[in-house]
Design an enzyme around this catalytic site. Structure first.
Site, PDB file in Angstrom:
ATOM      1  CG  ASP A   1     -35.928  58.056  10.648  1.00 33.18           C
ATOM      2  OD1 ASP A   1     -36.491  59.016  11.174  1.00 33.18           O
ATOM      3  OD2 ASP A   1     -36.560  57.162  10.043  1.00 33.18           O
TER       4      ASP A   1
ATOM      5  CE  LYS B   1     -35.662  60.630   7.759  1.00 35.20           C
ATOM      6  NZ  LYS B   1     -36.012  61.223   9.067  1.00 35.20           N
TER       7      LYS B   1
END
Ligand code: NDP
Length: 444
Positions: A164, A124
């Site tokens: 995201d 991430k």
């Protein structure tokens, strides 16, 4: 080390990282029993190796705004675990981004990606850059400056980022453009790309659609029809929009949407036409959800949360810890039968306890929202094959993957009284796959 010892040790070492500790605690407590049945795991200190990221890169991102001011943001990439495939996970651009939030997301991503059955490790990244109020040119300059550092850490067989919060098709395209220029290579290094340059059909829809496919599997275990069910959806971004789209298609009634300023409640239901307006408002005009209430004359609650309204099904689709214990109690008391998480870790530990005690259907994000990354995996496959599958092909694969994930939750999470503990099921299912791969690869 034993599970509780590892947890205590992590709390001591990372006291200022509450989200990371929250995610780790949830996973470790639910896999403890299985872990204890495998002494070989403990001998190789598997748990500690699984909780600490392989690598964390942080860097300064310098960019110039429209007024000529020089701005400095932080950039990060967390490469958590690549035991089963290249690191894979989105980029988040939001003022709240910090190492704790990205570490929790990368940790969760590792198990989620394992559940998809596709060969993807967990990662991430992101920045505390806040896109709200920024011009298109500013967003482009920021993305280019961000990629000037990030490209050194990623690659199609190394680490494949995606979108995201705050990173959608526009941002992925700018990031991809800069990566391509720096490396002189056209590869599948980012997913969520536009259709003209290697994107996959259904990728924008995949997280929301996948969440509803998972919900349908859960409802099937209780012979409940989704038709006519009142659904509370939070957020109004990518995940919330396509969650609503699928609900409308199936004859359910989404009645709420929100953003960080407040929520709308439309008792007549958000129709196709109203959703088109939301998509235009949020994706093109970049307006606020309040404007929906002004246009359609419904209730708007500034600063409120959608969980104050009664509904049959709750679909949190905004951000972490957006649904607390009191919200959960209210939902259960007012007749909510199912909660399926589009967002990552939106329910607090107290809320999860309430849902599970009431024995309602409750699916954690790492199972229910895995359709997004699964379809990113399908985009990587298409890029490698240098061809594009049809909408139906991708959608059918997505349905199958969500059904398989549900099957893994049932396999590992069914309790003695027949209640399916989806948290336990998803955590054990994901853990076992990563653990076996790590064991086979030796102490590294
Ligand atoms: P978007 O940026 O498209 O939308 C996010 C929405 O949530 C916006 O409405 C935003 O409101 C709201 N929001 C964000 N932060 C907060 C906050 N701190 N408080 C209240 N509201 C907030 O993001 P996505 O739809 O892509 O992501 C939503 C969630 O789904 C995230 O948890 C993400 O990690 C998760 N997810 C996304 C996937 C994907 O494929 N995109 C895949 C799997 C999970 P505002 O406009 O005011 O900021």
């Amino acid at each position: 080390m034993k599970v509780q010892e590892v947890l205590n040790d992590l709390r001591r070492r990372f006291p200022n990282e509450p989200e990371y500790l929250q995610a780790v605690t949830e996973v470790l407590e639910s896999i403890e029993e299985v872990y204890n049945q495998h002494p070989e795991f403990e001998k190789s200190n598997l748990i500690e190796r699984l909780c600490i990221a392989d690598r964390i890169s942080s860097f300064r991102v310098t960019w110039v705004d429209d007024k000529g001011k020089v701005n400095v943001n932080m950039g990060y990439r967390i490469q958590h675990n690549n035991a089963i495939g290249p690191y894979k996970g989105g980029l988040r651009f939001h003022a709240s981004v910090n190492p704790s939030i990205l570490k929790f997301l990368a940790f969760e991503q590792t198990f989620k990606n394992a559940l998809t059955t596709l060969p993807m490790g967990g990662g991430k990244g992101g920045s505390d850059f806040h896109p709200r109020g920024k011009s298109n040119a500013e967003v482009m300059r920021f993305c280019q400056a961000f990629m000037l550092e990030l490209w050194k850490h990623i690659g199609p067989d190394t680490d494949v980022p995606a979108g995201d919060i705050g990173v959608g098709g526009r941002e992925v395209a700018y990031l991809f453009g800069m990566y391509k220029k720096l490396t002189k290579e056209f590869t599948g290094v980012l997913t969520g790309k536009g259709m003209e340059f290697g994107g996959s059909l259904i990728r924008p829809e995949a997280t929301g659609y996948g969440n509803i496919y998972f919900l349908l599997e859960m409802l099937k275990t209780k012979n409940i029809d989704i038709k006519g069910k009142k659904c509370l959806v939070s957020g109004s971004g990518n995940v919330a929009q396509y969650t609503c789209e699928k609900l409308i298609e199936l004859g359910a009634l989404p009645v709420t949407l929100s953003d960080s300023d407040g929520y709308i409640y439309d008792p007549d239901g958000i129709t196709r036409e109203k959703l088109d307006y939301v998509m235009e408002l949020k994706n093109i005009e970049r307006g606020r959800i309040r404007e929906y209430a002004e246009k359609y004359g419904c209730k708007y609650v500034p600063g409120g949360r959608v969980w104050s309204e009664p509904g049959d099904i709750a679909l949190p689709s905004a951000t972490q810890n957006e649904l607390n214990g009191d919200d959960a109690k209210r939902l259960v008391e007012t007749g909510c039968i199912a909660v399926s998480e589009g967002a990552n870790m939106p329910s607090t530990p107290e809320a999860i306890e309430v849902f599970q005690k009431a024995k309602i259907l409750y699916a954690p994000g790492k199972a229910a929202n895995a359709g997004g990354v699964a379809t990113s995996g399908l985009e990587m496959t298409q890029n490698s094959l240098r061809l594009s599958w049809t909408k139906e092909e991708v959608d059918n694969k997505l349905k199958q993957i969500m059904s398989d994930i549900h099957g893994q939750c049932v396999k590992y999470g069914t309790e003695k009284d027949g209640y399916i503990n989806y948290v336990k099921g998803a955590n054990i299912g994901g853990f076992m796959k990563v653990a076996k791969a790590m064991m086979a690869q030796g102490i590294i």
